[in-house]
Design a protein around this motif. Structure first.
Motif, PDB file in Angstrom:
ATOM      1  N   MET A 433      85.399   5.236 -28.039  1.00  0.00           N
ATOM      2  CA  MET A 433      84.915   5.966 -26.868  1.00  0.00           C
ATOM      3  C   MET A 433      83.538   6.552 -27.149  1.00  0.00           C
ATOM      4  N   HIS A 434      82.546   6.089 -26.418  1.00  0.00           N
ATOM      5  CA  HIS A 434      81.184   6.597 -26.601  1.00  0.00           C
ATOM      6  C   HIS A 434      80.583   6.882 -25.225  1.00  0.00           C
ATOM      7  N   TYR A 435      80.005   8.054 -25.075  1.00  0.00           N
ATOM      8  CA  TYR A 435      79.382   8.401 -23.804  1.00  0.00           C
ATOM      9  C   TYR A 435      78.066   7.640 -23.643  1.00  0.00           C
ATOM     10  N   MET A 436      77.768   7.274 -22.410  1.00  0.00           N
ATOM     11  CA  MET A 436      76.614   6.433 -22.138  1.00  0.00           C
ATOM     12  C   MET A 436      75.322   7.066 -22.640  1.00  0.00           C
ATOM     13  N   ALA A 437      75.149   8.367 -22.412  1.00  0.00           N
ATOM     14  CA  ALA A 437      73.915   9.038 -22.845  1.00  0.00           C
ATOM     15  C   ALA A 437      73.752   8.946 -24.355  1.00  0.00           C
ATOM     16  N   ASN A 438      74.844   9.123 -25.098  1.00  0.00           N
ATOM     17  CA  ASN A 438      74.758   9.035 -26.556  1.00  0.00           C
ATOM     18  C   ASN A 438      74.444   7.617 -27.013  1.00  0.00           C
ATOM     19  N   MET A 439      75.028   6.616 -26.332  1.00  0.00           N
ATOM     20  CA  MET A 439      74.731   5.227 -26.705  1.00  0.00           C
ATOM     21  C   MET A 439      73.258   4.907 -26.469  1.00  0.00           C
ATOM     22  N   ILE A 440      72.709   5.388 -25.346  1.00  0.00           N
ATOM     23  CA  ILE A 440      71.293   5.144 -25.063  1.00  0.00           C
ATOM     24  C   ILE A 440      70.425   5.790 -26.139  1.00  0.00           C
ATOM     25  N   ASP A 441      70.800   6.994 -26.563  1.00  0.00           N
ATOM     26  CA  ASP A 441      70.029   7.679 -27.610  1.00  0.00           C
ATOM     27  C   ASP A 441      70.024   6.900 -28.918  1.00  0.00           C
ATOM     28  N   GLU A 442      71.100   6.149 -29.171  1.00  0.00           N
ATOM     29  CA  GLU A 442      71.220   5.426 -30.435  1.00  0.00           C
ATOM     30  C   GLU A 442      70.615   4.028 -30.390  1.00  0.00           C
ATOM     31  N   LEU A 443      70.198   3.570 -29.198  1.00  0.00           N
ATOM     32  CA  LEU A 443      69.639   2.225 -29.095  1.00  0.00           C
ATOM     33  C   LEU A 443      68.224   2.185 -29.659  1.00  0.00           C
ATOM     34  N   PRO A 444      67.886   1.088 -30.302  1.00  0.00           N
ATOM     35  CA  PRO A 444      66.486   0.930 -30.723  1.00  0.00           C
ATOM     36  C   PRO A 444      65.607   0.704 -29.501  1.00  0.00           C
ATOM     37  N   ALA A 445      64.418   1.246 -29.536  1.00  0.00           N
ATOM     38  CA  ALA A 445      63.503   1.108 -28.398  1.00  0.00           C
ATOM     39  C   ALA A 445      62.453   0.051 -28.700  1.00  0.00           C
ATOM     40  N   HIS A 446      62.906  -1.060 -29.248  1.00  0.00           N
ATOM     41  CA  HIS A 446      61.985  -2.123 -29.636  1.00  0.00           C
ATOM     42  C   HIS A 446      61.507  -2.896 -28.410  1.00  0.00           C
ATOM     43  N   THR A 447      60.328  -3.451 -28.520  1.00  0.00           N
ATOM     44  CA  THR A 447      59.859  -4.385 -27.500  1.00  0.00           C
ATOM     45  C   THR A 447      60.806  -5.584 -27.463  1.00  0.00           C
ATOM     46  N   GLY A 448      61.177  -6.004 -26.268  1.00  0.00           N
ATOM     47  CA  GLY A 448      62.148  -7.085 -26.120  1.00  0.00           C
ATOM     48  C   GLY A 448      63.545  -6.595 -25.825  1.00  0.00           C
ATOM     49  N   THR A 449      63.725  -5.274 -25.798  1.00  0.00           N
ATOM     50  CA  THR A 449      65.024  -4.696 -25.447  1.00  0.00           C
ATOM     51  C   THR A 449      65.143  -4.580 -23.932  1.00  0.00           C
ATOM     52  N   ILE A 450      66.310  -4.922 -23.385  1.00  0.00           N
ATOM     53  CA  ILE A 450      66.615  -4.736 -21.963  1.00  0.00           C
ATOM     54  C   ILE A 450      67.950  -4.006 -21.871  1.00  0.00           C
ATOM     55  N   ILE A 451      68.050  -3.050 -20.949  1.00  0.00           N
ATOM     56  CA  ILE A 451      69.275  -2.261 -20.816  1.00  0.00           C
ATOM     57  C   ILE A 451      69.767  -2.339 -19.377  1.00  0.00           C
ATOM     58  N   PHE A 452      71.040  -2.740 -19.214  1.00  0.00           N
ATOM     59  CA  PHE A 452      71.705  -2.762 -17.909  1.00  0.00           C
ATOM     60  C   PHE A 452      72.847  -1.741 -17.941  1.00  0.00           C
ATOM     61  N   LEU A 453      72.880  -0.859 -16.958  1.00  0.00           N
ATOM     62  CA  LEU A 453      73.872   0.219 -16.911  1.00  0.00           C
ATOM     63  C   LEU A 453      74.697   0.126 -15.630  1.00  0.00           C
ATOM     64  N   SER A 454      75.947   0.548 -15.724  1.00  0.00           N
ATOM     65  CA  SER A 454      76.803   0.692 -14.531  1.00  0.00           C
ATOM     66  C   SER A 454      77.770   1.836 -14.790  1.00  0.00           C
ATOM     67  N   ILE A 455      77.704   2.857 -13.953  1.00  0.00           N
ATOM     68  CA  ILE A 455      78.549   4.030 -14.166  1.00  0.00           C
ATOM     69  C   ILE A 455      78.956   4.585 -12.802  1.00  0.00           C
ATOM     70  N   ALA A 456      80.077   4.066 -12.283  1.00  0.00           N
ATOM     71  CA  ALA A 456      80.527   4.491 -10.955  1.00  0.00           C
ATOM     72  C   ALA A 456      82.027   4.331 -10.769  1.00  0.00           C
ATOM     73  N   ALA A 457      82.563   3.147 -11.059  1.00  0.00           N
ATOM     74  CA  ALA A 457      83.917   2.791 -10.628  1.00  0.00           C
ATOM     75  C   ALA A 457      84.997   3.728 -11.151  1.00  0.00           C
ATOM     76  N   HIS A 458      84.831   4.280 -12.354  1.00  0.00           N
ATOM     77  CA  HIS A 458      85.870   5.118 -12.952  1.00  0.00           C
ATOM     78  C   HIS A 458      85.741   6.582 -12.548  1.00  0.00           C
ATOM     79  N   PHE A 459      84.810   6.881 -11.651  1.00  0.00           N
ATOM     80  CA  PHE A 459      84.573   8.274 -11.272  1.00  0.00           C
ATOM     81  C   PHE A 459      85.092   8.601  -9.879  1.00  0.00           C
ATOM     82  N   THR A 460      85.827   7.671  -9.271  1.00  0.00           N
ATOM     83  CA  THR A 460      86.435   7.982  -7.978  1.00  0.00           C
ATOM     84  C   THR A 460      87.561   8.998  -8.131  1.00  0.00           C
ATOM     85  N   ILE A 461      88.058   9.209  -9.353  1.00  0.00           N
ATOM     86  CA  ILE A 461      89.185  10.117  -9.570  1.00  0.00           C
ATOM     87  C   ILE A 461      88.711  11.514  -9.955  1.00  0.00           C
ATOM     88  N   THR A 462      87.399  11.784  -9.828  1.00  0.00           N
ATOM     89  CA  THR A 462      86.877  13.134 -10.040  1.00  0.00           C
ATOM     90  C   THR A 462      86.128  13.536  -8.762  1.00  0.00           C
TER      91      THR A 462
END
Length: 567
Positions: A433-462
């Motif tokens: 279990m890793h929170y999205m913000a923490n995973m982004i912080d740990e990603l290398p910011a190298h040239t050639g990196t692409i990031i696709f995010l999706s954060i919605a479907a599991h939040f209908t229950i809040t």
């Protein structure tokens, strides 16, 4: 005398049965599996639970020990629905018509559709708020389109929808009543007051013993469960120290909090939303129904010349990353011959060879729910060719990640990982279990990196406040990433529509979540891949995991921003 002995024996037998039943019931009530469906009783008064603040409208009708029965009892005076519950919007009596109908239109003409909402007695409603889906389609051309903008609610039982006719051929109008306004009001109340509608289970393991307990984003859980003689419920607080994202589990007796090993959505699913509603409210939730048309709803569209069969500007600009992130949700395009045509920029439709060229020498991260995992899986399975030494590695629980696909011939690496709590996957390790913000912080910011995010479907229950807070942590992480390298492209996919008959994860909930997502990401240096229209109007209808036809078009849209000049 015999009669007296018989009566005494019968009374003794009844007493033994009552005592046995009582003991069995008490023992069963110690089991979480039994308690899953006792949530409506609420916690006993002696249990100490931290309650979220009650909304203003409910403060005079409840206390900090609110129970579902007390809520139901308070309903008539608290909400004042009793006069309209018996006369909600009815799909059978409601209708629509094309107000400027002709048997034949020209390409790029506009039609106007009027929806009239009526109750079961065929009386026009005097208020608005009904939730409709409307589109036009032509199966022969594999074409469909959402309305031009939102459905206009006139707040008097009538609604207006406009469609620009984008292709030549036969066109049909269809309108669904997804939820009557009375059901929308109920969904809004439940969403805002009950932030713990899903049931999550934590598995703790210590000294070769395991036990299960309840977990959620708040301690305001509707369970009656306490384990020590004083009646105090203890919680393990697993709130993330970096993002502040909350997560709590009821501490099982004899197990340290550090023994929390696995997480699951319960096998029995969510606390049904209908259990949080008055019995009369439950009648409001039926499977979405197509409205009948008052007059013809099928017509022909003729082209304006032999070489033009669709209505698009002759020259669209190239797709520029970040250019579509304005915070609003206008109609973004339409389908024709199974391809999505965008109004914003010139989309390319990529063959596999061209996708490989686009992603060559890149590292691509897919972070989020299973709808972005679909992108990862679709590409990995389309690319896979073992003779080039490609490698596709699944985690033991592939739905969670880390999943990795590598290609030697094009030097492409793709990674997938699900976001952290709340997470409706069954039985995954808490170490995954890793929170999205923490995973982004740990990603290398190298040239050639692409990031696709999706954060919605599991939040209908809040509720929306919780979702907004989570988005803010993601926004800050994106800003930190772009401080390290401003050229790393970040894409955020909106929620897509899902199965129409779901109530606990209603499309109305997802529509509201998308509104918050667009609002919070407006002006950010991110590219929004807005797929709501792409899924709401497609002929394969509504599925939480869209068909391959839709997936291909979603990916084509994203790659048109990454590689606008490859075709």
């Amino acid at each position: 005398m015999k009669h007296i002995r018989y009566v005494l024996f019968l009374l003794l037998a009844i007493g033994v049965l009552i005592l046995y039943y009582t003991n069995v019931t008490v023992e069963r009530n110690k089991s979480p599996q039994r308690l899953l469906w006792n949530h409506h009783k609420g916690p006993p008064p002696s249990v100490e639970i931290h309650h979220l603040p009650a909304p203003e409208w409910l403060k005079s009708y409840t206390s900090t020990s609110l129970t579902i029965p007390s809520l139901r009892k308070a309903y008539p005076s608290a909400f004042g629905y009793q006069d309209i519950w018996t006369l909600p919007t009815n799909a059978t009596t409601s209708s629509f018509k094309i107000t400027n109908y002709r048997s034949q239109f020209s390409l790029c003409d506009t039609i106007t559709v009027e929806i009239v909402a009526r109750d079961v007695s065929n009386r026009i409603k005097s208020t608005g708020g009904d939730y409709f889906f409307a589109n036009i389609y032509d199966f022969d051309s594999r074409a469909s389109s959402p309305p031009d903008g939102d459905i206009v609610d006139h707040q008097n039982g009538t609604y207006t929808v406009k469609f620009t006719l984008r292709w030549a051929g036969t066109v049909k109008v269809t309108v669904f009543l997804v939820h009557p306004s009375e059901a929308v009001n109920s969904l809004r109340r439940v969403r805002d007051y009950f932030p713990a509608r899903q049931i999550f289970i934590g598995k703790f393991k210590s000294n070769n013993q395991t036990t299960k307990t309840f977990c959620h984003v708040t301690t305001h859980m509707y369970v009656e469960y306490f384990e020590n003689t004083s009646g105090i419920v203890e919680f393990c607080n697993f709130t993330d120290s970096k993002t502040g994202s909350p997560w709590f589990c009821i501490k099982p007796a004899g197990f340290p909090c550090s023994s929390y090993e696995q997480h699951s959505q319960t096998e029995k699913g969510a606390i049904p939303i209908l259990h949080l509603m008055h019995p009369r409210e439950r009648r409001l939730f039926e499977r979405p129904v197509r409205l009948h048309s008052f007059g013809a709803n099928v017509f022909r569209v003729t082209s304006k010349g032999p070489t033009r069969s669709t209505c698009l500007p002759h020259k669209l600009p190239r797709c520029i990353m970040g250019s579509n992130n304005k915070g609003s949700a206008p109609t973004l395009g339409y389908y024709y011959k199974e391809s999505w045509e965008s109004f914003n920029c010139k989309l390319s439709h990529f063959a596999i060879r061209e996708i490989k060229l686009c992603l060559q020498n890149r590292v691509v991260y897919f972070l989020g729910d299973s709808t972005i995992r679909q992108w990862f899986t679709y590409l990995a399975e389309s690319f896979d060719n073992t003779k080039f030494g490609n490698r596709y590695v699944y985690n033991a629980n592939y739905r969670m990640g880390d999943d990795i696909w590598r290609s030697k011939d094009n030097n492409i690496t793709m990674n997938y990982h699900h976001h952290g709590f709340p997470n409706m996957i069954k039985w995954v390790n808490t170490t995954d279990m890793h929170y999205m913000a923490n995973m982004i912080d740990e990603l290398p910011a190298h040239t050639g990196t692409i990031i696709f995010l999706s954060i919605a479907a599991h939040f209908t229950i809040t509720n929306l406040d919780f979702y907004r807070t989570r988005l803010l942590s993601v926004k800050q992480a994106i800003k930190r990433l772009q401080t390290r390298n401003a050229d790393v492209p970040v894409f955020i996919k909106t929620a897509n529509t899902r199965d129409m008959d779901l109530i606990d994860e209603s499309n109305w909930f997802l529509d509201q979540i998308n509104g918050v997502l667009r609002e919070e990401m407006a002006g950010m240096n991110v590219t929004l891949i807005d797929v709501w229209d792409m899924t709401s109007c497609h002929w394969t209808m509504f599925h939480v995991h869209p068909s391959e036809e839709i997936l291909k078009n979603e990916i084509d849209m994203a790659l048109s921003y990454v590689c606008p000049s490859i075709l």
